[in-house]
Scaffold this active site. Structure first.
Site, PDB file in Angstrom:
ATOM      1  CG  HIS A   1       8.430  -9.587  75.173  1.00 12.98           C
ATOM      2  ND1 HIS A   1       9.811  -9.646  75.235  1.00 12.98           N
ATOM      3  CD2 HIS A   1       8.029 -10.872  75.021  1.00 12.98           C
ATOM      4  CE1 HIS A   1      10.209 -10.895  75.132  1.00 12.98           C
ATOM      5  NE2 HIS A   1       9.155 -11.665  74.996  1.00 12.98           N
ATOM      6  CG  ASN A   2      12.550  -6.698  75.580  1.00 12.74           C
ATOM      7  OD1 ASN A   2      11.911  -7.603  75.070  1.00 12.74           O
ATOM      8  ND2 ASN A   2      13.655  -6.241  75.036  1.00 12.74           N
TER       9      ASN A   2
ATOM     10  N   GLY B   1      21.094  -5.507  57.367  1.00  7.27           N
ATOM     11  CA  GLY B   1      21.668  -5.747  58.698  1.00  7.27           C
ATOM     12  C   GLY B   1      21.896  -7.225  58.934  1.00  7.27           C
TER      13      GLY B   1
ATOM     14  NE  ARG C   1      -0.191  16.152  98.308  1.00  2.43           N
ATOM     15  CZ  ARG C   1      -1.233  16.592  97.598  1.00  2.43           C
ATOM     16  NH1 ARG C   1      -2.446  16.179  97.900  1.00  2.43           N
ATOM     17  NH2 ARG C   1      -1.051  17.420  96.600  1.00  2.43           N
TER      18      ARG C   1
ATOM     19  CB  VAL D   1      23.565 -13.200  65.358  1.00  2.90           C
ATOM     20  CG1 VAL D   1      23.022 -12.526  66.587  1.00  2.90           C
ATOM     21  CG2 VAL D   1      23.215 -14.657  65.365  1.00  2.90           C
ATOM     22  CG  MET D   2      18.781 -10.705  66.745  1.00  2.00           C
ATOM     23  SD  MET D   2      17.814 -12.116  67.285  1.00  2.00           S
ATOM     24  CE  MET D   2      16.136 -11.474  67.153  1.00  2.00           C
ATOM     25  N   GLY D   3      19.510 -10.435  62.243  1.00  4.52           N
ATOM     26  CA  GLY D   3      19.141 -10.179  60.846  1.00  4.52           C
ATOM     27  C   GLY D   3      19.482 -11.359  59.967  1.00  4.52           C
TER      28      GLY D   3
ATOM     29  CE  LYS E   1      11.260  -8.246  71.814  1.00  2.00           C
ATOM     30  NZ  LYS E   1      12.516  -7.745  72.086  1.00  2.00           N
TER      31      LYS E   1
ATOM     32  CG  ASN F   1      26.119  -6.065  57.074  1.00  2.00           C
ATOM     33  OD1 ASN F   1      25.255  -6.043  57.938  1.00  2.00           O
ATOM     34  ND2 ASN F   1      27.391  -5.849  57.339  1.00  2.00           N
TER      35      ASN F   1
ATOM     36  CB  SER G   1      10.413 -11.672  71.344  1.00  2.00           C
ATOM     37  OG  SER G   1      11.012 -12.345  72.437  1.00  2.00           O
ATOM     38  N   GLY G   2      12.708 -13.698  70.548  1.00  2.00           N
ATOM     39  CA  GLY G   2      13.057 -15.122  70.477  1.00  2.00           C
ATOM     40  C   GLY G   2      14.550 -15.335  70.395  1.00  2.00           C
TER      41      GLY G   2
ATOM     42  CD  GLU H   1      13.911 -10.665  77.814  1.00  2.00           C
ATOM     43  OE1 GLU H   1      13.259 -10.863  76.775  1.00  2.00           O
ATOM     44  OE2 GLU H   1      15.060 -10.169  77.801  1.00  2.00           O
TER      45      GLU H   1
ATOM     46  CB  ALA I   1      17.551   0.185  69.068  1.00  2.00           C
TER      47      ALA I   1
HETATM   48  C1  6PG Z   1      13.961 -10.988  72.900  1.00  2.00           C
HETATM   49  C2  6PG Z   1      14.838 -10.361  73.945  1.00  2.00           C
HETATM   50  C3  6PG Z   1      15.905  -9.534  73.344  1.00  2.00           C
HETATM   51  C4  6PG Z   1      16.971  -9.115  74.356  1.00  2.00           C
HETATM   52  C5  6PG Z   1      16.717  -7.731  74.875  1.00  2.00           C
HETATM   53  C6  6PG Z   1      16.972  -7.496  76.328  1.00  2.00           C
HETATM   54  O1  6PG Z   1      12.774 -10.782  73.044  1.00  2.00           O
HETATM   55  O2  6PG Z   1      14.452 -11.674  72.004  1.00  2.00           O
HETATM   56  O3  6PG Z   1      14.080  -9.543  74.785  1.00  2.00           O
HETATM   57  O4  6PG Z   1      15.296  -8.482  72.695  1.00  2.00           O
HETATM   58  O5  6PG Z   1      17.171 -10.077  75.307  1.00  2.00           O
HETATM   59  O6  6PG Z   1      17.555  -6.924  74.090  1.00  2.00           O
HETATM   60  O7  6PG Z   1      18.300  -7.298  76.554  1.00  2.00           O
HETATM   61  P1  6PG Z   1      18.929  -6.644  77.855  1.00  2.00           P
HETATM   62  O8  6PG Z   1      18.706  -7.629  78.961  1.00  2.00           O
HETATM   63  O9  6PG Z   1      20.369  -6.554  77.465  1.00  2.00           O
HETATM   64  O10 6PG Z   1      18.326  -5.323  78.086  1.00  2.00           O
END
Ligand code: 6PG
Length: 473
Positions: free
Chosen positions: A187-188, A10, A449, A13-15, A184, A33, A129-130, A191, A77
């Site tokens: 984490h999001n 893959g 109730r 860009v991340m891969g 993760k 790829n 993440s990052g 976020e 995903a």
């Molecule tokens: C990370 C980010 C990354 C991305 C998410 C959220 O940790 O590098 O969380 O995974 O920003 O996919 O994206 P959405 O805001 O589009 O749901």
């Protein structure tokens, strides 16, 4: 060509950046790829004595990796992950290991691990993440799966990860099974919550004080120097100060349509919490806020039906700025308490054995939510007695709240009086109030109730389950 230590599938860009990061730490890595052209271009640009590409076939790619093989997949995903696993399945041997570093839904990870296990193929669901920069220069890495697999992958993970505030690698064995992808996902969720809390502060400053985007950046810059220091505040300064290329002298952010996208991880977090009977109102409100924002057409129609509301008691800006700072800090801390609760509950139910101090530590740097507050949480968890039942039960955390709560009340009431929506700041405060209140109105709910449905209730003064024949029924 000698066999490589790891393979990666893959090259989005991340891969691509992760592969470059691995090679830069002197591990031999081969990439693959679906589109061969992409591999060719990538290798032309970045290939070196540690970074190779395979364009002939997936089986050639697999054959190029030393056994037992470690293969990272970094594809979108969902179905694409299953498709890659299906293709790899006949080519792999017992003891090979697939590491899914995408944002996969953790229940898919549970299913995939079970699917591969009978053939002896290991599966590690691993949160990364990052963003693009993190993948290249040092992400925060959240691998689940077995301890043996972690030991096997650890040298690579530790070499490529970011460093925490004490110089240790931002990676740890999160726990068993799908815990890596679960953490993760949460984490999001955080976020989403933190970004929305900050967005509400931005909205308040521009609407109540008519501040320009660069003017708000100056305030956020001041915030970012103290306990609110974070990557999200750092990048806010850049976003708010960016000049527009089409409108002379204007800020780009003022020309960005107010409609937020989402890929689903925040929503998954909120749904999962509901299923586990855990409260994550700030995360849920952050998802709802994106949903409301996406409904631009309806909002535009409805905004014409209701005149703007102006409150009376607006303090001068210099008095409001410190109030808002403390309100933001407490709101974010309250959102973290929800995170604590969800991960603790999931870990208990799933038998993952996650370590919250370690999770806070590996989020100190590398990931999108990296922030001073995570270092504070890391220290607080280390000092906390093992039996601690909630983030609010940790004395250091409670004294941080004590310092901020009066300003938090003040800021929320001012904003609400002036008719600005602050769903995440408001729900963080309500969560805090409700969780630290020994007298809920649930007694009244129970009465209703029992009245309409004979649902019964418990009493405060004696044991047992009671039902009343409410006389006026
Ligand atoms: C990370 C980010 C990354 C991305 C998410 C959220 O940790 O590098 O969380 O995974 O920003 O996919 O994206 P959405 O805001 O589009 O749901």
């Amino acid at each position: 060509m000698k066999k490589t230590q790891i393979g990666l599938i893959g090259l989005a860009v991340m891969g691509a950046n992760l592969a470059r990061n691995i090679a830069s730490k002197n591990f031999d890595v081969i990439v693959y790829n679906r589109t061969k052209e992409k591999t060719k271009e990538f290798i032309k640009q970045y290939g070196n004595e540690h970074l190779f590409g395979e364009t002939r076939s997936l089986s050639q790619f697999v054959a190029s990796i030393e056994r037992p093989r470690n293969i990272i997949i970094m594809v979108q995903a969902g179905k694409p992950v299953d498709a890659v696993i299906e293709e790899l399945f006949p080519l792999l041997d017992s003891d090979d290991c697939i590491i899914d570093c995408g944002n996969s839904y953790y229940r898919d990870t549970i299913r995939r691990e079970a699917y591969l296990a009978p053939k002896g193929i290991h599966f590690v669901g691993c949160g990364v993440s990052g963003g693009e920069e993190g993948a290249l220069h040092g992400p925060s890495i959240m691998p689940g799966g077995s301890g043996e697999n972690y030991v096997r992958l650890r040298p690579i993970f530790e070499a490529i990860a970011a460093r925490d505030f004490n110089g240790w690698a931002c990676v740890t064995h999160i726990g068993w099974g799908a815990s890596g992808h679960f953490v993760k996902m949460v984490h999001n969720g955080i976020e989403y919550a933190v970004m929305q809390i900050m967005a509400e502060a931005y909205d308040t400053l521009r609407k109540l004080y008519n501040l320009s985007a660069p003017g708000i950046a100056d305030i956020f810059e001041d915030y970012s120097k103290g306990k609110l220091g974070s990557y999200l505040f750092d990048i806010s300064l850049k976003v708010l100060r960016k000049e527009d290329e089409f409108q002379d002298g204007a800020s780009l952010v003022d020309y960005i349509l107010d409609r937020a996208g989402q890929k689903g991880t925040g929503k998954w977090t909120a749904i999962d919490a509901l299923e586990r009977n855990v409260c994550v109102p700030t995360i849920a409100e952050a998802v709802f806020a994106r949903n409301i924002s996406a409904n631009k057409k309806l909002r535009t129609e409805l905004s014409a039906t209701f005149e703007e509301f102006h409150g009376k008691n607006l303090p001068p800006l210099n008095k409001f700025i410190p109030l808002l700072k403390n309100g933001l800090y407490a709101s974010i801390l309250s959102a973290y308490a929800q995170w604590y609760d969800l991960i603790t509950q999931a870990s208990r139910e799933e038998g993952w054995e996650v370590n919250l101090a370690e999770i806070s530590r590996i989020w100190e740097w590398g990931c999108i939510i990296r922030a001073e507050i995570l270092s504070f949480l890391h220290e607080s968890f280390l000092d906390a007695p093992e039996w601690v039942s909630h983030l609010f039960a940790i004395p250091e955390v409670m004294s941080a709240f004590r310092e901020s709560v009066p300003d938090w009340h003040g800021v929320v009431s001012i904003i609400i009086e002036h008719g600005i929506a602050v769903p995440t700041i408001g729900s963080s405060l309500s969560y805090f109030e409700a969780m630290t209140d020994n007298e809920h109105p649930a007694n009244y709910l129970q009465g209703l109730r029992d009245f309409f449905g004979a649902h019964t209730y418990e009493r405060t003064d004696r044991k047992g389950v009671f039902h009343t024949e409410w006389s006026d029924k």
